[in-house]
Design an enzyme around this catalytic site. Structure first.
Site, PDB file in Angstrom:
ATOM      1  N   LYS A  34       0.846  -1.207   0.000  1.00 28.36           N
ATOM      2  CA  LYS A  34       0.000   0.000   0.000  1.00 28.36           C
ATOM      3  C   LYS A  34       0.879   1.254   0.000  1.00 28.36           C
ATOM      4  O   LYS A  34       2.071   1.169   0.304  1.00 28.36           O
ATOM      5  CB  LYS A  34      -0.916  -0.020   1.229  1.00 28.36           C
ATOM      6  CG  LYS A  34      -0.150   0.011   2.552  1.00 28.36           C
ATOM      7  CD  LYS A  34      -1.063  -0.289   3.735  1.00 28.36           C
ATOM      8  CE  LYS A  34      -0.266  -0.323   5.036  1.00 28.36           C
ATOM      9  NZ  LYS A  34      -1.084  -0.807   6.169  1.00 28.36           N
ATOM     10  N   ARG A 132     -10.421  -0.218  15.145  1.00 33.05           N
ATOM     11  CA  ARG A 132     -10.381   0.622  13.953  1.00 33.05           C
ATOM     12  C   ARG A 132     -11.420   0.108  12.959  1.00 33.05           C
ATOM     13  O   ARG A 132     -12.370   0.787  12.649  1.00 33.05           O
ATOM     14  CB  ARG A 132      -8.967   0.587  13.361  1.00 33.05           C
ATOM     15  CG  ARG A 132      -8.741   1.504  12.202  1.00 33.05           C
ATOM     16  CD  ARG A 132      -7.289   1.553  11.773  1.00 33.05           C
ATOM     17  NE  ARG A 132      -6.769   0.291  11.258  1.00 33.05           N
ATOM     18  CZ  ARG A 132      -5.528   0.143  10.772  1.00 33.05           C
ATOM     19  NH1 ARG A 132      -4.699   1.171  10.765  1.00 33.05           N
ATOM     20  NH2 ARG A 132      -5.124  -1.028  10.315  1.00 33.05           N
ATOM     21  N   HIS A 161      -5.955  -7.435  13.304  1.00 31.41           N
ATOM     22  CA  HIS A 161      -4.761  -6.576  13.240  1.00 31.41           C
ATOM     23  C   HIS A 161      -4.386  -6.132  14.648  1.00 31.41           C
ATOM     24  O   HIS A 161      -5.255  -5.758  15.436  1.00 31.41           O
ATOM     25  CB  HIS A 161      -5.063  -5.364  12.349  1.00 31.41           C
ATOM     26  CG  HIS A 161      -3.861  -4.547  11.979  1.00 31.41           C
ATOM     27  ND1 HIS A 161      -2.746  -5.088  11.380  1.00 31.41           N
ATOM     28  CD2 HIS A 161      -3.596  -3.230  12.130  1.00 31.41           C
ATOM     29  CE1 HIS A 161      -1.859  -4.118  11.169  1.00 31.41           C
ATOM     30  NE2 HIS A 161      -2.345  -2.984  11.624  1.00 31.41           N
ATOM     31  N   ARG A 217       1.401 -10.765   7.148  1.00 35.72           N
ATOM     32  CA  ARG A 217       1.242  -9.530   6.356  1.00 35.72           C
ATOM     33  C   ARG A 217       2.451  -8.633   6.632  1.00 35.72           C
ATOM     34  O   ARG A 217       2.522  -7.935   7.628  1.00 35.72           O
ATOM     35  CB  ARG A 217      -0.060  -8.809   6.729  1.00 35.72           C
ATOM     36  CG  ARG A 217      -1.315  -9.646   6.509  1.00 35.72           C
ATOM     37  CD  ARG A 217      -2.585  -8.812   6.637  1.00 35.72           C
ATOM     38  NE  ARG A 217      -2.648  -8.072   7.879  1.00 35.72           N
ATOM     39  CZ  ARG A 217      -3.200  -8.508   9.007  1.00 35.72           C
ATOM     40  NH1 ARG A 217      -3.750  -9.719   9.062  1.00 35.72           N
ATOM     41  NH2 ARG A 217      -3.199  -7.767  10.092  1.00 35.72           N
ATOM     42  N   TYR A 261      14.091  32.102   2.713  1.00 33.04           N
ATOM     43  CA  TYR A 261      12.938  32.890   3.163  1.00 33.04           C
ATOM     44  C   TYR A 261      13.057  33.285   4.626  1.00 33.04           C
ATOM     45  O   TYR A 261      13.381  32.462   5.481  1.00 33.04           O
ATOM     46  CB  TYR A 261      11.653  32.079   2.985  1.00 33.04           C
ATOM     47  CG  TYR A 261      11.248  31.892   1.546  1.00 33.04           C
ATOM     48  CD1 TYR A 261      10.996  32.975   0.710  1.00 33.04           C
ATOM     49  CD2 TYR A 261      11.111  30.605   1.021  1.00 33.04           C
ATOM     50  CE1 TYR A 261      10.606  32.775  -0.616  1.00 33.04           C
ATOM     51  CE2 TYR A 261      10.721  30.404  -0.299  1.00 33.04           C
ATOM     52  CZ  TYR A 261      10.472  31.491  -1.099  1.00 33.04           C
ATOM     53  OH  TYR A 261      10.083  31.308  -2.406  1.00 33.04           O
ATOM     54  N   CYS A 306      12.596  25.377   1.435  1.00 30.43           N
ATOM     55  CA  CYS A 306      11.627  25.937   0.485  1.00 30.43           C
ATOM     56  C   CYS A 306      10.813  24.805  -0.139  1.00 30.43           C
ATOM     57  O   CYS A 306      11.042  23.634   0.143  1.00 30.43           O
ATOM     58  CB  CYS A 306      12.354  26.697  -0.623  1.00 30.43           C
ATOM     59  SG  CYS A 306      13.520  27.943  -0.022  1.00 30.43           S
ATOM     60  N   MET A 307       9.880  25.149  -1.007  1.00 27.47           N
ATOM     61  CA  MET A 307       9.050  24.119  -1.636  1.00 27.47           C
ATOM     62  C   MET A 307       9.895  23.157  -2.460  1.00 27.47           C
ATOM     63  O   MET A 307       9.675  21.939  -2.426  1.00 27.47           O
ATOM     64  CB  MET A 307       7.986  24.778  -2.539  1.00 27.47           C
ATOM     65  CG  MET A 307       6.969  23.794  -3.075  1.00 27.47           C
ATOM     66  SD  MET A 307       5.778  24.546  -4.184  1.00 27.47           S
ATOM     67  CE  MET A 307       4.863  25.607  -3.091  1.00 27.47           C
ATOM     68  N   ASP A 308      10.888  23.688  -3.176  1.00 27.81           N
ATOM     69  CA  ASP A 308      11.653  22.860  -4.110  1.00 27.81           C
ATOM     70  C   ASP A 308      13.158  22.851  -3.852  1.00 27.81           C
ATOM     71  O   ASP A 308      13.901  22.240  -4.610  1.00 27.81           O
ATOM     72  CB  ASP A 308      11.439  23.373  -5.545  1.00 27.81           C
ATOM     73  CG  ASP A 308      10.007  23.751  -5.802  1.00 27.81           C
ATOM     74  OD1 ASP A 308       9.150  22.857  -5.691  1.00 27.81           O
ATOM     75  OD2 ASP A 308       9.734  24.939  -6.073  1.00 27.81           O
TER      76      ASP A 308
HETATM   77  C1  LIG Z   1      -0.274  -1.717   6.841  1.00 26.95           C
HETATM   78  C2  LIG Z   1      -0.813  -2.994   7.332  1.00 26.95           C
HETATM   79  C3  LIG Z   1       0.045  -4.075   7.598  1.00 26.95           C
HETATM   80  C4  LIG Z   1       1.554  -3.975   7.547  1.00 26.95           C
HETATM   81  O1  LIG Z   1       2.027  -3.399   8.736  1.00 26.95           O
HETATM   82  P1  LIG Z   1       3.608  -3.270   9.029  1.00 26.95           P
HETATM   83  O2  LIG Z   1       3.664  -2.729  10.410  1.00 26.95           O
HETATM   84  O3  LIG Z   1       4.130  -2.293   8.036  1.00 26.95           O
HETATM   85  O4  LIG Z   1       4.184  -4.616   8.865  1.00 26.95           O
HETATM   86  C5  LIG Z   1      -0.536  -5.273   7.951  1.00 26.95           C
HETATM   87  N1  LIG Z   1      -1.886  -5.402   8.059  1.00 26.95           N
HETATM   88  C6  LIG Z   1      -2.731  -4.375   7.842  1.00 26.95           C
HETATM   89  C7  LIG Z   1      -4.184  -4.583   7.991  1.00 26.95           C
HETATM   90  C8  LIG Z   1      -2.224  -3.140   7.484  1.00 26.95           C
HETATM   91  O5  LIG Z   1      -3.073  -2.131   7.276  1.00 26.95           O
END
Ligand SMILES: *Cc1c(COP(=O)(O)O)cnc(C)c1O
Length: 368
Positions: A34, A132, A161, A217, A261, A306-308
């Site tokens: 992600k 969550r 999670h 995961r 700036y 700065c921005m860039d």
């Molecule tokens: C982002 C995410 C992970 C990965 O978490 P890490 O701490 O980066 O390993 C696993 N499960 C879910 C549901 C997540 O949203």
């Protein structure tokens, strides 16, 4: 030199990091890609991960999932978060597995499956304490029965999670794990348990074999970044990302000149000042106290970001020349500035640092 500021990604490092976890766990691994693979680039990271034995990929949004499929990658793909009802058809028709936690979502998935003739693949999200997303533990069985009763849905997985797996105290995670075991046992008792059961993020993948079930995961650890200051990676892990730029101008300013700036920095003698084409629009934050590497030395950023662009004081590296490479995150010579060090300076976490590297910064992949 082709770019003003760019990120170099060592996909080999990502593959080594995955191998370490995979070899020791004996279960399937999902590469969590992600947020553009935490800033590392979703498609190249996913391809590299799949080559090193990962069987699943995970994303957070439908837009990410569609980009993933658009690139021609056909592996199992789980959308870990919320999918707007209007996008269920997009997801199901592209074989993207969906996360569900309510009857309404199951109804939409069933309807779309019926209309398209393609079975929706779903993972049931159970809230064991993150609070969550997910069905509450006491409501899981009813919802699982409902899900199981659908004609067209494929009930692929159940997951939870952890909120505190990266902390020193194992108790909160143990408690979530215990609840999840109870859920799994109850599902099994009714013959409702799907094939995939998963709970572990990176922190739990490193510390809690009892939470492995049959899929991990893996996010932050895959990139060679520490889950937290309390949950450090073993030495063999390597960070994959280096953030670079170049000196666009080097000049001597006499004493008393204000730099950038607001002139919050003023030269106090003849001073060698360098300018670098990277700024807050690239994700380099406008916080005082930034440090970068020039000629393998740690060099202070002076004046406002700065921005860039940024300015640096080069008195410690009088040999520095226009056009030469500088490092914002990573190693140069003997010195290293880690994403963790930058996170401390910016009072945030390493995740936010690499995720924040701007879309306009090209990602370059080192040959593996
Ligand atoms: C982002 C995410 C992970 C990965 O978490 P890490 O701490 O980066 O390993 C696993 N499960 C879910 C549901 C997540 O949203």
């Amino acid at each position: 030199m082709q770019y003003s500021s760019w990120v170099e990604i060592d996909l080999g490092a990502i593959q080594n990091n995955i191998h370490y976890i995979h070899d020791r766990s004996n279960v399937q691994v999902m590469a969590v890609v992600k947020a553009n693979a935490y800033g590392h680039g979703m498609v190249p990271v996913a391809r590299a991960a799949l080559k090193s034995g990962v069987t699943w990929c995970g994303v957070a949004r439908i837009e990410e999932a569609l980009d993933f499929r658009q690139a021609g990658i056909e592996c199992p793909l789980l959308l870990l978060g919320y999918t707007p009802p209007d996008r269920y058809t997009d997801a199901i028709s592209r074989f993207i597995s969906l996360t569900v936690w309510s009857r309404e979502q199951i109804d939409i998935a069933e309807q779309v499956s019926m209309q398209t003739g393609i079975k929706a693949r779903v993972h049931l999200k159970v809230d064991t304490g993150m609070n969550r997303l997910g069905v509450q533990v006491e409501d899981v069985i009813l919802l699982a029965r409902y899900l199981h009763a659908q004609k067209f849905i494929s009930f692929e997985g159940v997951f939870t999670h952890f909120a505190r797996a990266d902390e020193t105290d194992p108790n909160p995670t143990e408690q979530q794990e215990r609840l999840f075991y109870q859920v799994i046992a109850a599902l099994q008792a009714e013959g409702l348990c799907p094939p995939l059961i998963h709970a572990a993020n990176s922190a739990a993948s490193l510390t809690r074999p009892t939470a492995y079930f049959n899929l991990l995961r893996l996010g932050i650890a895959m990139y060679g970044l520490h889950p937290s200051p309390q949950c450090l990676l073993p030495q063999v892990f390597q960070p994959a990302l280096t953030w670079k730029s170049v000196l666009s101008q080097v000049k001597i300013l006499p004493a008393g000149r204000g730099v950038s700036y607001g002139h919050i920095y003023t030269t106090h003698k003849d001073e060698l000042i360098g300018t670098i084409p990277v700024g807050y629009a690239d994700g380099f934050r406008r916080t005082p106290g930034n440090i970068i590497l020039v000629q393998g030395r740690r060099i202070p950023v002076v004046g406002r970001v700065c921005m860039d662009q940024i300015m640096v004081s080069l008195d410690a590296v009088p040999e520095a020349k226009t056009g030469e490479e500088v490092v914002l995150i990573g190693s140069q010579g003997e010195q290293t500035i880690s994403a963790e060090e930058v996170a401390r300076r910016w009072e945030t976490i390493n995740y936010e640092v690499t995720c924040g590297i701007g879309a306009r910064v090209p990602r370059i992949y080192l040959p593996t």
